[in-house]
Design a protein around this motif. Structure first.
Motif, short mmCIF file in Angstrom:
data_model
loop_
_atom_site.label_atom_id
_atom_site.label_comp_id
_atom_site.label_asym_id
_atom_site.label_seq_id
_atom_site.Cartn_x
_atom_site.Cartn_y
_atom_site.Cartn_z
N VAL A 35 0.83 -1.21 0.00
CA VAL A 35 0.00 0.00 0.00
C VAL A 35 0.87 1.26 0.00
O VAL A 35 0.63 2.19 -0.77
CB VAL A 35 -0.98 -0.02 1.20
N ASP A 36 1.90 1.28 0.83
CA ASP A 36 2.81 2.43 0.89
C ASP A 36 3.43 2.71 -0.48
O ASP A 36 3.47 3.84 -0.94
CB ASP A 36 3.92 2.21 1.91
N GLU A 37 3.93 1.65 -1.09
CA GLU A 37 4.56 1.77 -2.41
C GLU A 37 3.53 2.24 -3.44
O GLU A 37 3.83 3.11 -4.25
CB GLU A 37 5.14 0.40 -2.80
N ALA A 38 2.33 1.68 -3.39
CA ALA A 38 1.27 2.04 -4.35
C ALA A 38 0.92 3.53 -4.22
O ALA A 38 0.76 4.21 -5.23
CB ALA A 38 0.03 1.19 -4.11
N VAL A 39 0.82 4.01 -3.01
CA VAL A 39 0.49 5.42 -2.77
C VAL A 39 1.59 6.30 -3.35
O VAL A 39 1.33 7.27 -4.05
CB VAL A 39 0.27 5.70 -1.27
N MET A 40 2.83 5.92 -3.08
CA MET A 40 3.97 6.70 -3.56
C MET A 40 4.02 6.73 -5.09
O MET A 40 4.39 7.73 -5.68
CB MET A 40 5.25 6.09 -3.01
N LEU A 41 3.62 5.63 -5.73
CA LEU A 41 3.68 5.54 -7.18
C LEU A 41 2.35 5.89 -7.86
O LEU A 41 2.20 5.68 -9.06
CB LEU A 41 4.11 4.12 -7.59
N ASN A 42 1.41 6.40 -7.09
CA ASN A 42 0.09 6.77 -7.63
C ASN A 42 -0.66 5.62 -8.30
O ASN A 42 -1.28 5.80 -9.34
CB ASN A 42 0.21 7.93 -8.63
N VAL A 43 -0.58 4.44 -7.71
CA VAL A 43 -1.32 3.29 -8.23
C VAL A 43 -2.67 3.30 -7.53
O VAL A 43 -2.75 3.47 -6.32
CB VAL A 43 -0.55 1.97 -7.94
N ASP A 76 -14.47 -7.83 -2.06
CA ASP A 76 -14.19 -9.11 -2.72
C ASP A 76 -14.04 -8.90 -4.23
O ASP A 76 -14.70 -8.04 -4.81
CB ASP A 76 -15.36 -10.09 -2.52
N ALA A 77 -13.19 -9.72 -4.83
CA ALA A 77 -13.08 -9.74 -6.29
C ALA A 77 -14.38 -10.36 -6.82
O ALA A 77 -15.13 -11.00 -6.07
CB ALA A 77 -11.89 -10.59 -6.70
N HIS A 78 -14.65 -10.17 -8.12
CA HIS A 78 -15.80 -10.83 -8.73
C HIS A 78 -15.61 -12.33 -8.58
O HIS A 78 -14.48 -12.82 -8.57
CB HIS A 78 -15.90 -10.48 -10.22
N VAL A 79 -16.71 -13.05 -8.48
CA VAL A 79 -16.67 -14.49 -8.26
C VAL A 79 -15.76 -15.20 -9.25
O VAL A 79 -14.91 -16.00 -8.86
CB VAL A 79 -18.10 -15.10 -8.31
N GLU A 80 -15.87 -14.85 -10.54
CA GLU A 80 -15.04 -15.52 -11.55
C GLU A 80 -13.56 -15.10 -11.49
O GLU A 80 -12.71 -15.69 -12.12
CB GLU A 80 -15.61 -15.34 -12.96
N MET A 81 -13.26 -14.09 -10.69
CA MET A 81 -11.88 -13.62 -10.54
C MET A 81 -11.31 -14.00 -9.17
O MET A 81 -10.28 -13.45 -8.76
CB MET A 81 -11.82 -12.09 -10.70
N GLY A 82 -11.97 -14.87 -8.43
CA GLY A 82 -11.44 -15.31 -7.14
C GLY A 82 -12.32 -15.03 -5.95
O GLY A 82 -12.05 -15.48 -4.85
N GLY A 83 -13.38 -14.24 -6.16
CA GLY A 83 -14.35 -13.98 -5.10
C GLY A 83 -13.75 -13.54 -3.79
O GLY A 83 -12.87 -12.68 -3.74
N SER A 84 -14.20 -14.15 -2.70
CA SER A 84 -13.78 -13.74 -1.36
C SER A 84 -12.35 -14.14 -1.01
O SER A 84 -11.86 -13.81 0.05
CB SER A 84 -14.75 -14.28 -0.31
N GLY A 85 -11.68 -14.85 -1.92
CA GLY A 85 -10.28 -15.20 -1.69
C GLY A 85 -9.33 -14.07 -2.06
O GLY A 85 -8.14 -14.13 -1.78
N ILE A 86 -9.89 -13.03 -2.69
CA ILE A 86 -9.08 -11.89 -3.13
C ILE A 86 -9.78 -10.60 -2.71
O ILE A 86 -10.98 -10.45 -2.88
CB ILE A 86 -8.92 -11.89 -4.66
N THR A 87 -9.00 -9.68 -2.15
CA THR A 87 -9.54 -8.35 -1.82
C THR A 87 -9.02 -7.37 -2.86
O THR A 87 -7.82 -7.32 -3.13
CB THR A 87 -9.10 -7.90 -0.41
N ILE A 88 -9.94 -6.61 -3.44
CA ILE A 88 -9.59 -5.55 -4.38
C ILE A 88 -9.58 -4.25 -3.57
O ILE A 88 -10.57 -3.93 -2.92
CB ILE A 88 -10.63 -5.42 -5.52
N VAL A 89 -8.47 -3.55 -3.61
CA VAL A 89 -8.32 -2.31 -2.85
C VAL A 89 -8.28 -1.14 -3.81
O VAL A 89 -7.53 -1.15 -4.78
CB VAL A 89 -7.01 -2.34 -2.04
N THR A 90 -9.12 -0.14 -3.55
CA THR A 90 -9.11 1.08 -4.36
C THR A 90 -8.53 2.19 -3.50
O THR A 90 -8.98 2.41 -2.38
CB THR A 90 -10.54 1.45 -4.81
N ILE A 91 -7.53 2.87 -4.05
CA ILE A 91 -6.84 3.95 -3.32
C ILE A 91 -7.30 5.28 -3.88
O ILE A 91 -7.37 5.46 -5.09
CB ILE A 91 -5.32 3.80 -3.45
N ASP A 92 -7.60 6.20 -2.97
CA ASP A 92 -8.05 7.54 -3.37
C ASP A 92 -6.94 8.35 -3.98
O ASP A 92 -5.83 8.35 -3.52
CB ASP A 92 -8.57 8.29 -2.13
#
Length: 92
Positions: A35-43, A76-92
Motif C-alpha cells: 500500500v505504501d509503495e502504491a500510494v507513492m507511485l500513484n497506483v 471481494d473480487a468478482h466471483v469468476e476472478m477469485g471472489g472472497s479469496g481476493i480483496t480488491i483495494v481502491t486507493i483515493d
C-alpha cells in the motif's frame, strides 16, 4: 536521477500480493509495504490474494485497510476472478 529511479520502481511494481499461508502479522506487514509503495507511485488499485480459508486473514487485512484514510474501498473480487479469496483495494 530521482525521477529515473521512480520510473524504474513504477515499472517493477506489481499491484498484487499473495499472502496465503502467512501469519496475520506477516501478511499485514506485506500489505502495508504494498500500500505504501502504491500510494507513492500513484497506483489506484491493488489485489491482495489471501485465500478463502476461514476468512480470518481477509478480515484482519480489511480491518487494517479500514484504518487508512486514503483507502477508498476494499471488497471481494468478482466471483469468476477469485471472489472472497481476493480483496480488491481502491486507493483515493
Amino acid at each position: 536521477t530521482a525521477s529515473f529511479s521512480m520510473n524504474e520502481r513504477k515499472l517493477n511494481f506489481k499491484p498484487y500480493i499473495d499472502v496465503r499461508g502467512l501469519r496475520t502479522e506477516e501478511a499485514i506487514e506485506k500489505v502495508q509495504e504494498l500500500v505504501d509503495e502504491a500510494v507513492m507511485l500513484n497506483v489506484s488499485e491493488l489485489k491482495i490474494l489471501h485465500g478463502k480459508g476461514n476468512g480470518i486473514l481477509r478480515q484482519m487485512i480489511r480491518e487494517y485497510l479500514d484504518t487508512l484514510d486514503f483507502i477508498k474501498s476494499s471488497k471481494d473480487a468478482h466471483v469468476e476472478m477469485g471472489g472472497s479469496g481476493i480483496t480488491i483495494v481502491t486507493i483515493d
